[in-house]
Write a protein that holds these residues in place. Structure first.
Motif, mmCIF file in Angstrom:
data_model
loop_
_atom_site.group_PDB
_atom_site.id
_atom_site.type_symbol
_atom_site.label_atom_id
_atom_site.label_comp_id
_atom_site.label_asym_id
_atom_site.label_seq_id
_atom_site.Cartn_x
_atom_site.Cartn_y
_atom_site.Cartn_z
ATOM 1 N N MET A 1 16.003 -4.901 11.044
ATOM 2 C CA MET A 1 14.932 -5.059 12.041
ATOM 3 C C MET A 1 13.828 -4.077 11.102
ATOM 4 S SD MET A 1 13.194 -6.690 14.275
ATOM 5 C CE MET A 1 12.070 -6.065 14.783
ATOM 6 N N LYS A 2 14.737 -3.205 10.650
ATOM 7 C CA LYS A 2 13.903 -1.646 10.065
ATOM 8 C C LYS A 2 13.494 -2.410 8.703
ATOM 9 C CE LYS A 2 14.053 2.618 8.009
ATOM 10 N NZ LYS A 2 15.459 4.031 7.644
ATOM 11 N N ARG A 3 14.246 -3.655 7.398
ATOM 12 C CA ARG A 3 13.747 -3.974 5.974
ATOM 13 C C ARG A 3 12.387 -4.567 6.918
ATOM 14 N NH1 ARG A 3 18.764 -6.487 3.267
ATOM 15 N NH2 ARG A 3 17.868 -8.047 5.210
ATOM 16 N N LEU A 4 12.620 -5.239 7.466
ATOM 17 C CA LEU A 4 11.655 -6.932 7.992
ATOM 18 C C LEU A 4 9.691 -5.578 8.718
ATOM 19 C CD1 LEU A 4 10.955 -9.393 8.350
ATOM 20 C CD2 LEU A 4 11.403 -9.338 11.195
ATOM 21 N N THR A 5 10.356 -4.810 8.830
ATOM 22 C CA THR A 5 9.312 -3.901 9.876
ATOM 23 C C THR A 5 8.245 -2.834 8.553
ATOM 24 O OG1 THR A 5 10.396 -3.098 11.960
ATOM 25 C CG2 THR A 5 8.274 -2.030 11.036
ATOM 26 N N ILE A 6 9.290 -2.998 7.694
ATOM 27 C CA ILE A 6 8.702 -2.259 6.631
ATOM 28 C C ILE A 6 8.575 -3.143 5.314
ATOM 29 C CG2 ILE A 6 9.726 -0.719 4.257
ATOM 30 C CD1 ILE A 6 12.474 0.779 5.505
ATOM 31 N N LEU A 7 8.538 -4.298 5.435
ATOM 32 C CA LEU A 7 8.472 -4.888 4.583
ATOM 33 C C LEU A 7 6.465 -5.585 5.395
ATOM 34 C CD1 LEU A 7 8.438 -7.043 1.921
ATOM 35 C CD2 LEU A 7 9.815 -8.873 3.472
ATOM 36 N N CYS A 8 6.702 -6.224 6.756
ATOM 37 C CA CYS A 8 5.153 -6.328 7.232
ATOM 38 C C CYS A 8 4.462 -5.828 6.638
ATOM 39 C CB CYS A 8 5.369 -6.735 8.460
ATOM 40 S SG CYS A 8 7.171 -8.732 8.858
ATOM 41 N N ILE A 9 4.565 -4.411 6.780
ATOM 42 C CA ILE A 9 3.906 -3.068 6.582
ATOM 43 C C ILE A 9 3.349 -3.035 5.485
ATOM 44 C CG2 ILE A 9 3.624 -0.207 6.731
ATOM 45 C CD1 ILE A 9 5.088 -0.492 9.249
ATOM 46 N N THR A 10 4.378 -3.148 4.462
ATOM 47 C CA THR A 10 4.099 -2.817 3.111
ATOM 48 C C THR A 10 2.390 -3.962 2.744
ATOM 49 O OG1 THR A 10 6.095 -2.457 2.512
ATOM 50 C CG2 THR A 10 4.625 -3.234 0.464
ATOM 51 N N PHE A 11 3.598 -5.642 3.103
ATOM 52 C CA PHE A 11 1.736 -7.140 2.661
ATOM 53 C C PHE A 11 0.959 -6.050 3.796
ATOM 54 C CE2 PHE A 11 6.357 -9.091 1.331
ATOM 55 C CZ PHE A 11 6.041 -9.104 0.766
ATOM 56 N N MET A 12 1.183 -6.526 5.065
ATOM 57 C CA MET A 12 -0.357 -5.574 5.618
ATOM 58 C C MET A 12 -1.135 -4.650 4.912
ATOM 59 S SD MET A 12 0.471 -6.151 9.592
ATOM 60 C CE MET A 12 -0.639 -5.447 9.726
ATOM 61 N N THR A 13 -0.750 -4.037 3.986
ATOM 62 C CA THR A 13 -1.473 -2.885 3.264
ATOM 63 C C THR A 13 -1.960 -3.098 2.863
ATOM 64 O OG1 THR A 13 0.213 -0.474 3.965
ATOM 65 C CG2 THR A 13 -1.147 -0.030 2.268
ATOM 66 N N VAL A 14 -1.142 -3.824 1.437
ATOM 67 C CA VAL A 14 -1.679 -5.156 -0.129
ATOM 68 C C VAL A 14 -3.012 -5.968 0.398
ATOM 69 C CG1 VAL A 14 -0.423 -6.331 -1.285
ATOM 70 C CG2 VAL A 14 0.828 -4.383 -1.174
ATOM 71 N N TRP A 15 -2.220 -6.266 1.119
ATOM 72 C CA TRP A 15 -3.729 -7.371 1.936
ATOM 73 C C TRP A 15 -4.602 -6.956 2.146
ATOM 74 C CZ3 TRP A 15 -5.488 -8.735 6.784
ATOM 75 C CH2 TRP A 15 -6.899 -9.997 7.073
ATOM 76 N N LEU A 16 -4.535 -5.553 3.134
ATOM 77 C CA LEU A 16 -5.670 -4.910 3.599
ATOM 78 C C LEU A 16 -6.777 -4.294 2.306
ATOM 79 C CD1 LEU A 16 -4.846 -2.871 6.772
ATOM 80 C CD2 LEU A 16 -6.177 -5.446 6.294
ATOM 81 N N LEU A 17 -5.830 -4.572 1.100
ATOM 82 C CA LEU A 17 -6.783 -3.411 0.145
ATOM 83 C C LEU A 17 -7.291 -4.488 -0.988
ATOM 84 C CD1 LEU A 17 -3.373 -0.555 -1.052
ATOM 85 C CD2 LEU A 17 -6.078 -0.207 0.017
ATOM 86 N N ALA A 18 -6.598 -5.460 -0.368
ATOM 87 C CA ALA A 18 -7.654 -6.719 -1.506
ATOM 88 C C ALA A 18 -8.698 -7.005 -0.702
ATOM 89 C CB ALA A 18 -6.687 -7.569 -1.940
ATOM 90 N N ALA A 19 -8.232 -6.900 0.043
ATOM 91 C CA ALA A 19 -10.021 -7.197 1.071
ATOM 92 C C ALA A 19 -11.008 -6.639 0.846
ATOM 93 C CB ALA A 19 -10.107 -8.077 2.558
ATOM 94 N N VAL A 20 -10.564 -5.343 0.958
ATOM 95 C CA VAL A 20 -11.436 -4.074 0.808
ATOM 96 C C VAL A 20 -12.021 -4.514 -0.988
ATOM 97 C CG1 VAL A 20 -12.526 -2.057 0.803
ATOM 98 C CG2 VAL A 20 -11.001 -2.997 2.593
ATOM 99 N N THR A 21 -11.513 -4.789 -1.460
ATOM 100 C CA THR A 21 -11.700 -4.202 -3.133
ATOM 101 C C THR A 21 -12.813 -4.925 -3.479
ATOM 102 O OG1 THR A 21 -9.489 -4.393 -3.145
ATOM 103 C CG2 THR A 21 -11.293 -4.834 -5.654
ATOM 104 N N PRO A 22 -14.255 -4.080 -3.948
ATOM 105 C CA PRO A 22 -15.409 -5.091 -4.749
ATOM 106 C C PRO A 22 -15.144 -6.422 -5.637
ATOM 107 C CG PRO A 22 -15.560 -3.050 -5.447
ATOM 108 C CD PRO A 22 -14.235 -3.215 -5.177
#
Length: 117
Positions: A1-22
């Motif tokens: 469960m811990k691995r899944l949480t870390i993985l989800c947080i990582t992907f959400m962070t990358v997704w948000l950074l990609a969405a904000v990039t000009p």
């Protein structure tokens, strides 16, 4: 469960950074040649660990689909085989993504044409 949480947080962070990039940053990235990039052994080990964790979770999800009767075993084995091949290809390339793949080239060319118009 811990691995899944870390993985989800990582992907959400990358997704948000990609969405904000000009958009201008995307054009600059196209000019970068990934063939010239080499990663250090430490960077490769870090990416290797992350990819192993990602693929392990992905395989667990596929196996759950089989367990719940959503997917048959044959299709699951095919997907898992694809994941294994993809991991090996990443490892062979030193975990540097090959963005200049021919099958995606036509889509990049279409995007450039529409943005120029």
């Amino acid at each position: 469960m811990k691995r899944l949480t870390i993985l989800c947080i990582t992907f959400m962070t990358v997704w948000l950074l990609a969405a904000v990039t000009p958009a201008s940053a995307e054009n600059e990235e196209e000019d970068v040649k990934t063939e010239d990039v080499t990663l250090t052994d430490e960077q490769k080990k870090e990416l290797d660990a992350m990819y192993q964790e990602y693929f392990a979770v992905h395989k667990d999800i596929i196996n759950k689909y089989v367990e719940f009767g959503i997917m048959d075993q044959e299709k699951a084995e095919k997907k898992i085989s694809f994941l294994d091949k993809h991991y090996e290809k990443l490892k062979e390339n030193g975990f540097v993504m090959k963005w200049d793949d021919k099958k995606h080239k036509k889509f990049r060319d279409q995007d450039k044409k529409t943005s120029d118009e």
